[in-house]
Enzyme design. Structure first.
Site, PDB file in Angstrom:
ATOM      1  CD1 TRP A 293       0.853  -0.262   2.968  1.00 58.46           C
ATOM      2  CD2 TRP A 293      -0.781   1.421   3.568  1.00 58.46           C
ATOM      3  NE1 TRP A 293       1.161   0.354   4.487  1.00 58.46           N
ATOM      4  CE2 TRP A 293      -0.001   1.120   4.661  1.00 58.46           C
ATOM      5  CE3 TRP A 293      -1.955   2.000   3.785  1.00 58.46           C
ATOM      6  CZ2 TRP A 293      -0.112   1.844   5.897  1.00 58.46           C
ATOM      7  CZ3 TRP A 293      -2.077   2.856   4.817  1.00 58.46           C
ATOM      8  CH2 TRP A 293      -1.284   2.608   5.821  1.00 58.46           C
ATOM      9  CG  ASP A 294       4.579   0.873   1.945  1.00 62.85           C
ATOM     10  OD1 ASP A 294       3.876  -0.138   2.086  1.00 62.85           O
ATOM     11  OD2 ASP A 294       5.591   1.160   2.778  1.00 62.85           O
ATOM     12  CD  GLU A 431       1.873  -3.955   9.379  1.00 61.90           C
ATOM     13  OE1 GLU A 431       1.714  -4.171   8.151  1.00 61.90           O
ATOM     14  OE2 GLU A 431       2.956  -3.634   9.838  1.00 61.90           O
ATOM     15  CE  LYS A 499       4.829  -1.196  12.027  1.00 59.30           C
ATOM     16  NZ  LYS A 499       4.724  -2.582  11.126  1.00 59.30           N
ATOM     17  CD  GLN A 500       1.959   1.531   9.918  1.00 63.81           C
ATOM     18  OE1 GLN A 500       3.013   1.138   9.777  1.00 63.81           O
ATOM     19  NE2 GLN A 500       0.986   1.376   8.802  1.00 63.81           N
TER      20      GLN A 500
END
Length: 608
Positions: A293-294, A431, A499-500
């Site tokens: 997906w980056d 994640e 996480k992000q």
């Protein structure tokens, strides 16, 4: 302005101690780290399934070295304006300049140019060329072919294909032999050009190498490369009236991102952009060169803004891999297409760790969001009608409809963590959490995907299934009315580490409908809970959010965190602030550029 203050040139008098942090050179077809002993070719992978990775191709690299002369000055420079790495060496009787570049226009060519210039009379100048080049690879069955005129030739194919139905890839390479030394025996400047051509057939490699020789003979090998970069920069330059560090950061990001794209006007097949770029991705490093997906969420919007035609290459890659995505969904027991979390050639799942491939369903929505942005910017309906775009859109819509379940109690649709099969669960972008019900980010993308599919179907005069509009209207996106914020998923307890960037993406780029107060609460809550050692792109999204709310100081604080991921001297990004993870991390660069291009300006892709 002194040369060391040029926003386009990154100087150093020494190389980084960690070779992973060397400057990278690429042109959308081939890529390598400077002084690296391997190169990679876009779309050439070796290994089956989860062992699939970019194939290592031996690179005929070398470095300049002098034994007998005293070195008076030495420096290295990555010139992002011209896509060239330069090593400059000054001795008592001569100077040496070594230029290295992956040709921006003739993308099958990797070029080294060495120039020796006398500064005083001498008997003889000797410069050593140091190399560890070996004709071997763990990924290719390489063989020596007959010399092509005075040049060396090897060829071979990958050892194992991604899936049985996918043919192995062939590689053919011709290069200028590397002598042990270069001699300068007159008082006149002399230049040597070392040419490498890489293709997938013998016919093509000989043609491309001959083209390179023609350019060399006409003294156009470097000027043609430089001019191609000039053409790129004419359409994508960002001028910033700010500090040198910010200007260099932006220019470095743009350079590395654009280096991952093929030349302007390219009409061949393109196999996407991986988090570590084309120069990285060998086995067990930098996500093995897979596409995530980056590409679609983090890198793509910057490319689309400047180069809509180039952005089509990314969408065409997803169209080309639709067959594999259809197979993925069928294997899971669902309709439509399930795009792989990690993708290579076929669209079949190649993630080495099964859990991510099975659970990170948001990849489907990420991909469709990229298609949606393209449509909103270009209104290119023909791309969807005739080039395969509609096939991706309707297949993803069909998958969502077969994947959701109706919750009688709440009278809405769930994207459950178990659904039909216990082992097909849901993992959000965060994640640290898995096996969840109703990921806010994922479910918001379900709604957006189905609304876009409906909108596009109407424009193309296709039938719109009632289920598309029904599910889009009634899909659950978790919301806490007491705290006025969006929990990451059902059962999320405020205080759980993240996480992000996850829920914060609802505001930008997703533009999910919410009040300013809800947006502020989401930012404040998750800012304090997001792992400070998480991946680099995260802080850019917090910066964009605070810019939306006119909290410029808060935005600057978040954007400043990005600089801990930028390594000197060549502005190579690491995935994590401690230097771990993928290097030349284009995902982080893509997020940073979005903060500049979409955060500061407020620019958005939307339907008028």
């Amino acid at each position: 302005m002194s040369s060391t203050e040029d926003p386009w040139k990154f100087f150093s008098n020494q190389l980084p101690s960690d070779p992973r942090l060397m400057a990278t050179l690429a042109n959308g077809y081939l890529g390598t780290r400077v002084y690296g002993d391997i190169l990679h070719v876009n779309g050439v992978y070796n290994g089956a399934g989860g062992d699939c990775h970019r194939a290592d191709i031996p690179s005929p690299y070398f470095r300049l070295h002098v034994d007998k002369e005293k070195v008076l000055a030495e420096n290295y420079c990555l010139n992002a304006k011209t896509g060239t790495f330069i090593h400059f060496l000054q001795c008592s009787t001569f100077t040496a300049t070594h230029k290295i570049f992956a040709h921006r226009c003739y993308s099958n060519l990797l070029v080294n140019i060495v120039t020796l210039t006398p500064t005083q009379e001498y008997d003889q100048v000797l410069v050593n060329l140091q190399t560890k080049f070996k004709i071997e690879s763990p990924d290719l069955d390489l063989q020596k072919g007959p010399d092509f005129e005075d040049y060396k030739y090897i060829y071979g194919s990958t050892l194992q294909s991604e899936v049985e139905s996918c043919p192995k890839k062939s590689i053919h390479m011709i290069w200028t032999p590397i002598p042990l030394t270069l001699h300068l025996s007159s008082c006149q400047e002399k230049t040597w050009v070392f040419l490498t051509a890489v293709c997938e057939t013998e016919k093509d490699v000989k043609e491309k190498f001959t083209e390179g020789l023609f350019l060399i003979g006409n003294k156009q090998i470097y000027s043609s490369h430089e001019n191609s970069w000039v053409e790129f920069w004419e359409k994508s330059c960002i001028e910033i009236d700010s500090s040198l560090s910010l200007s260099q950061a932006v220019n470095g990001c743009l350079f590395y991102l654009l280096s991952s794209l093929p030349p302007l006007g390219y009409s061949g097949e393109f196999y996407g952009i991986s988090p570590g770029g084309l120069s990285n991705g060998k086995r067990k490093e930098d996500y093995w060169g897979h596409v995530f997906w980056d590409q679609d969420i983090w890198m793509y919007p910057n490319i689309l803004l400047f180069y809509p035609k180039m952005a089509r290459h990314i969408l065409k890659y997803r169209i080309r891999t639709l067959k594999g995505a259809l197979q993925n969904a069928q294997q899971q027991g669902y309709k439509g297409a399930k795009f792989p979390w990690e993708s290579a050639l076929t669209g079949c799942e190649v993630c080495p760790e099964t859990i991510y491939g099975e659970q990170e369903l948001h990849i489907n929505g990420d991909i469709l969001f990229a298609f949606r942005q393209y449509y909103y910017l270009t209104k290119d309906l023909d791309f969807f009608a005739s080039s395969g775009g509609w096939g991706v859109v309707c297949s993803v819509a069909e998958y969502w409809c077969s994947r959701v379940v109706w919750n009688v109690k709440e009278q809405n649709y769930y994207l459950n963590g178990w659904c039909k099969h216990e082992y097909y669960c849901v993992m959000p972008p965060d994640e640290y959490n898995r096996d969840v019900d109703n990921s806010a980010y994922t479910n918001a993308l379900v709604q957006i995907s189905l609304n876009f599919a409906t909108e596009l179907a109407i424009s193309l005069q296709h039938h719109v299934p009632d289920t598309w509009t029904e599910i889009a209207r009634k899909i659950k996106v978790p919301y806490d009315s007491k705290l006025d914020y969006h929990p990451e998923f059902d059962g999320y307890e405020k205080g759980q580490k993240v996480k992000q960037a996850d829920v914060v993406l609802l505001g930008y780029p997703i533009m999910f409908s919410m009040t300013s107060e809800q947006r502020k609460n989401d930012l404040e809550i998750y800012e304090s809970l997001t792992d400070p050692n998480g991946p680099a792109m995260t802080w850019s999204m917090f910066a964009v959010g605070w810019m939306e709310l006119k909290k410029i100081e808060k935005a600057q604080q978040q954007l400043k965190k990005c600089f801990t991921n930028i390594t000197e001297p060549f502005k190579v990004w690491t995935e994590n602030a401690d230097g771990s993870g993928a290097v030349n991390f284009l995902t982080g660069m893509g997020g940073f550029l979005q903060a500049i291009l979409f955060g500061y300006t407020g620019l958005r892709f939307s339907i008028s």
